[in-house]
Design a protein around this motif. Sequence first.
Motif, PDB file in Angstrom:
ATOM      1  N   ILE A   1      13.191 -17.297  11.078  1.00 47.14           N
ATOM      2  CA  ILE A   1      13.537 -18.359  10.126  1.00 47.14           C
ATOM      3  C   ILE A   1      14.178 -17.754   8.873  1.00 47.14           C
ATOM      4  O   ILE A   1      15.203 -18.220   8.389  1.00 47.14           O
ATOM      5  N   VAL A   2      13.573 -16.687   8.356  1.00 48.49           N
ATOM      6  CA  VAL A   2      14.083 -16.096   7.113  1.00 48.49           C
ATOM      7  C   VAL A   2      15.492 -15.524   7.348  1.00 48.49           C
ATOM      8  O   VAL A   2      16.395 -15.735   6.539  1.00 48.49           O
ATOM      9  N   ARG A   3      15.663 -14.834   8.463  1.00 48.88           N
ATOM     10  CA  ARG A   3      16.983 -14.219   8.721  1.00 48.88           C
ATOM     11  C   ARG A   3      18.070 -15.272   8.842  1.00 48.88           C
ATOM     12  O   ARG A   3      19.217 -15.047   8.454  1.00 48.88           O
ATOM     13  N   SER A   4      17.709 -16.440   9.368  1.00 42.87           N
ATOM     14  CA  SER A   4      18.731 -17.488   9.505  1.00 42.87           C
ATOM     15  C   SER A   4      19.167 -18.029   8.138  1.00 42.87           C
ATOM     16  O   SER A   4      20.153 -18.744   8.037  1.00 42.87           O
ATOM     17  N   ARG A   5      18.410 -17.685   7.094  1.00 40.41           N
ATOM     18  CA  ARG A   5      18.752 -18.146   5.737  1.00 40.41           C
ATOM     19  C   ARG A   5      19.243 -17.003   4.857  1.00 40.41           C
ATOM     20  O   ARG A   5      19.261 -17.144   3.631  1.00 40.41           O
ATOM     21  N   ILE A   6      19.597 -15.907   5.458  1.00 42.51           N
ATOM     22  CA  ILE A   6      19.838 -14.699   4.667  1.00 42.51           C
ATOM     23  C   ILE A   6      20.967 -14.877   3.645  1.00 42.51           C
ATOM     24  O   ILE A   6      20.947 -14.283   2.569  1.00 42.51           O
ATOM     25  N   ALA A   7      21.923 -15.738   3.969  1.00 38.80           N
ATOM     26  CA  ALA A   7      23.051 -15.955   3.045  1.00 38.80           C
ATOM     27  C   ALA A   7      22.570 -16.494   1.697  1.00 38.80           C
ATOM     28  O   ALA A   7      23.248 -16.337   0.680  1.00 38.80           O
ATOM     29  N   GLN A   8      21.395 -17.104   1.697  1.00 42.29           N
ATOM     30  CA  GLN A   8      20.888 -17.680   0.446  1.00 42.29           C
ATOM     31  C   GLN A   8      19.955 -16.730  -0.313  1.00 42.29           C
ATOM     32  O   GLN A   8      19.276 -17.144  -1.234  1.00 42.29           O
ATOM     33  N   ARG A   9      19.954 -15.468   0.062  1.00 44.83           N
ATOM     34  CA  ARG A   9      19.152 -14.431  -0.604  1.00 44.83           C
ATOM     35  C   ARG A   9      17.700 -14.867  -0.811  1.00 44.83           C
ATOM     36  O   ARG A   9      17.235 -15.040  -1.940  1.00 44.83           O
ATOM     37  N   PRO A  10      16.980 -15.044   0.299  1.00 47.13           N
ATOM     38  CA  PRO A  10      15.621 -15.578   0.172  1.00 47.13           C
ATOM     39  C   PRO A  10      14.631 -14.638  -0.534  1.00 47.13           C
ATOM     40  O   PRO A  10      14.658 -13.428  -0.322  1.00 47.13           O
ATOM     41  N   ILE A  11      13.801 -15.243  -1.356  1.00 46.64           N
ATOM     42  CA  ILE A  11      12.599 -14.564  -1.851  1.00 46.64           C
ATOM     43  C   ILE A  11      11.453 -15.179  -1.045  1.00 46.64           C
ATOM     44  O   ILE A  11      11.207 -16.376  -1.120  1.00 46.64           O
ATOM     45  N   VAL A  12      10.791 -14.349  -0.252  1.00 50.52           N
ATOM     46  CA  VAL A  12       9.737 -14.850   0.633  1.00 50.52           C
ATOM     47  C   VAL A  12       8.388 -14.668  -0.062  1.00 50.52           C
ATOM     48  O   VAL A  12       8.070 -13.565  -0.520  1.00 50.52           O
ATOM     49  N   VAL A  13       7.630 -15.743  -0.164  1.00 47.80           N
ATOM     50  CA  VAL A  13       6.292 -15.675  -0.758  1.00 47.80           C
ATOM     51  C   VAL A  13       5.293 -15.960   0.355  1.00 47.80           C
ATOM     52  O   VAL A  13       5.422 -16.970   1.050  1.00 47.80           O
ATOM     53  N   VAL A  14       4.341 -15.056   0.575  1.00 47.31           N
ATOM     54  CA  VAL A  14       3.411 -15.274   1.691  1.00 47.31           C
ATOM     55  C   VAL A  14       1.957 -15.375   1.241  1.00 47.31           C
ATOM     56  O   VAL A  14       1.540 -14.777   0.255  1.00 47.31           O
ATOM     57  N   SER A  15       1.207 -16.147   2.026  1.00 48.15           N
ATOM     58  CA  SER A  15      -0.250 -16.205   1.889  1.00 48.15           C
ATOM     59  C   SER A  15      -0.864 -15.043   2.655  1.00 48.15           C
ATOM     60  O   SER A  15      -0.180 -14.331   3.380  1.00 48.15           O
ATOM     61  N   ALA A  16      -2.172 -14.937   2.551  1.00 49.51           N
ATOM     62  CA  ALA A  16      -2.915 -13.976   3.363  1.00 49.51           C
ATOM     63  C   ALA A  16      -2.871 -14.440   4.821  1.00 49.51           C
ATOM     64  O   ALA A  16      -2.685 -15.618   5.101  1.00 49.51           O
ATOM     65  N   MET A  17      -3.053 -13.498   5.748  1.00 48.48           N
ATOM     66  CA  MET A  17      -3.006 -13.853   7.170  1.00 48.48           C
ATOM     67  C   MET A  17      -4.185 -14.760   7.541  1.00 48.48           C
ATOM     68  O   MET A  17      -5.343 -14.411   7.322  1.00 48.48           O
ATOM     69  N   GLY A  18      -3.866 -15.901   8.147  1.00 50.49           N
ATOM     70  CA  GLY A  18      -4.903 -16.807   8.660  1.00 50.49           C
ATOM     71  C   GLY A  18      -5.946 -17.137   7.599  1.00 50.49           C
ATOM     72  O   GLY A  18      -5.620 -17.535   6.491  1.00 50.49           O
ATOM     73  N   LYS A  19      -7.208 -16.903   7.964  1.00 46.39           N
ATOM     74  CA  LYS A  19      -8.309 -17.256   7.072  1.00 46.39           C
ATOM     75  C   LYS A  19      -8.833 -16.041   6.291  1.00 46.39           C
ATOM     76  O   LYS A  19     -10.005 -15.977   5.900  1.00 46.39           O
ATOM     77  N   THR A  20      -7.984 -15.069   6.075  1.00 46.71           N
ATOM     78  CA  THR A  20      -8.436 -13.822   5.455  1.00 46.71           C
ATOM     79  C   THR A  20      -9.122 -14.038   4.100  1.00 46.71           C
ATOM     80  O   THR A  20     -10.169 -13.439   3.829  1.00 46.71           O
ATOM     81  N   THR A  21      -8.553 -14.903   3.263  1.00 52.06           N
ATOM     82  CA  THR A  21      -9.149 -15.094   1.931  1.00 52.06           C
ATOM     83  C   THR A  21     -10.597 -15.566   2.041  1.00 52.06           C
ATOM     84  O   THR A  21     -11.487 -15.067   1.337  1.00 52.06           O
ATOM     85  N   ASN A  22     -10.842 -16.522   2.931  1.00 56.46           N
ATOM     86  CA  ASN A  22     -12.225 -16.994   3.108  1.00 56.46           C
ATOM     87  C   ASN A  22     -13.142 -15.844   3.528  1.00 56.46           C
ATOM     88  O   ASN A  22     -14.243 -15.689   3.005  1.00 56.46           O
ATOM     89  N   ARG A  23     -12.674 -15.053   4.490  1.00 53.54           N
ATOM     90  CA  ARG A  23     -13.505 -13.944   5.000  1.00 53.54           C
ATOM     91  C   ARG A  23     -13.784 -12.925   3.893  1.00 53.54           C
ATOM     92  O   ARG A  23     -14.886 -12.395   3.790  1.00 53.54           O
TER      93      ARG A  23
END
Length: 440
Positions: free
Chosen positions: A23-45
């Motif tokens: 998904i991100v690569r398909s938008r590369i022309a728009q110079r994406p800044i990707v912001v991610v959460s923790a994987m799955g339920k990691t924060t709870n754990r």
Amino acid sequence: MIVMKFGGTSVESAAAMERLAGIVRSRIAQRPIVVVSAMGKTTNRLLEAAQLAVNGQRNEALEKVETLRAYHHAEADRFGASELIEEHFQELTELVRGLAILGELTPRSIDAISSFGERLSSRIVALVLGAKHIDSRTVVVTDERHTQAAPFYAETNERLQKIEWGEISVMGGFIGATLNGVTSTLGRGGSDFTASIVGAGVGAEEIQIWTDVDGMLTCDPTVLPGGRRVKSISFAEAAELAYFGAKVLHPSTVVPAIEKNIPVLILNSRRPEVAGTRITAEGPKSKAVAKSIACKKSITLVNIQSTRMLMAHGFLKRIFEIFDRYETSVDMIATSEVSVSLTIDNASRLDTIRRELEEFAEVESEQDKAIVCLVGDNIRWQSGVAHRVFRALENVNVRMISQGASLRNLSVVVAQSDLREAVECLHREFFTDVDPEVFG
Ligand code: ASP
């Protein structure tokens, strides 16, 4: 530039991260800044591990950490993240051991632990994408209210201006640091907030929130399947829906973006071809009365009656002081001269509240109710909406009504057993023949 935020489910596995990369690569022309959460339920754990550690259950805490370590290795080693994971988990293990010795959990140490999810997921996603990693703790400057920190916008924006962005850049959501460089977090679910802060700070063209739903729907799919997708909605409408349990995003988190007139899109990382929901300050021009029907289940209705209320003042204050004291939030209210009806969704302290209320009023409560709420900016402009609502609900017993507080919502309380029928009738009335520009 655009900001693309991916939540926990969108980075929960190797497959999810590969989808993200596509998904991100398909938008590369728009110079994406990707912001991610923790994987799955990691924060709870992580939070559970911290709690176990200070409760004297050191081994259980370390076991939780081990499980998380194995999970990260299983999903991310194939991207070359093995060493990275080891480094982070060594530090985390030491922290948990330290907590077990101290036996005390401060907000600051909660942040030290809960930040690990995003610290690590952002490094992993940067690897997957071959992208530039930017440590959010060097950018998002916050106050010292650990676990609920608020950003200092001037300082943060200044730092955002100075960054040399990559073709693709990756940052962890949720985390930041105080002026002294101590790790802080923006509160649970804070990654949307990070996306909005960064998007507003760099003047992004748009902010995309990638989740696991197609966007906002015309009705709650757990109550009535088959609703339409709402293509475009105003910020005020989206905020109203979010409050009524459409858990797509927390409205306060997108305020920085909306204030700068940057559109926020809700998109599905499992079905990226779907155009999602576009949230803008003004919303679309549409003739439709309503955008969606929201519901809140498991509501308790409380009826309070007192003849002493007649011509007296301070009565409502007394009532609400009691709810306040027991930290019970009140959702809907209707009043007449001698009675007040209100709804609460957390009835755990109702017995005590009731006892206090009964010192000056008669109290009745009814459980298993639901709020059904028609939301739309046009409700306030069009006449005959109430007529259509009540005609649609002619076979449903309506226990309480409210319109006016926001002008863009008309809410009724019904028995939970009537909920589906109520939503179905309203949906037929308001969403059968609608504007294809606005509804999917
Ligand atoms: N990982 C954090 C949480 O679970 C922040 C987020 O995902 O938005 O609350």
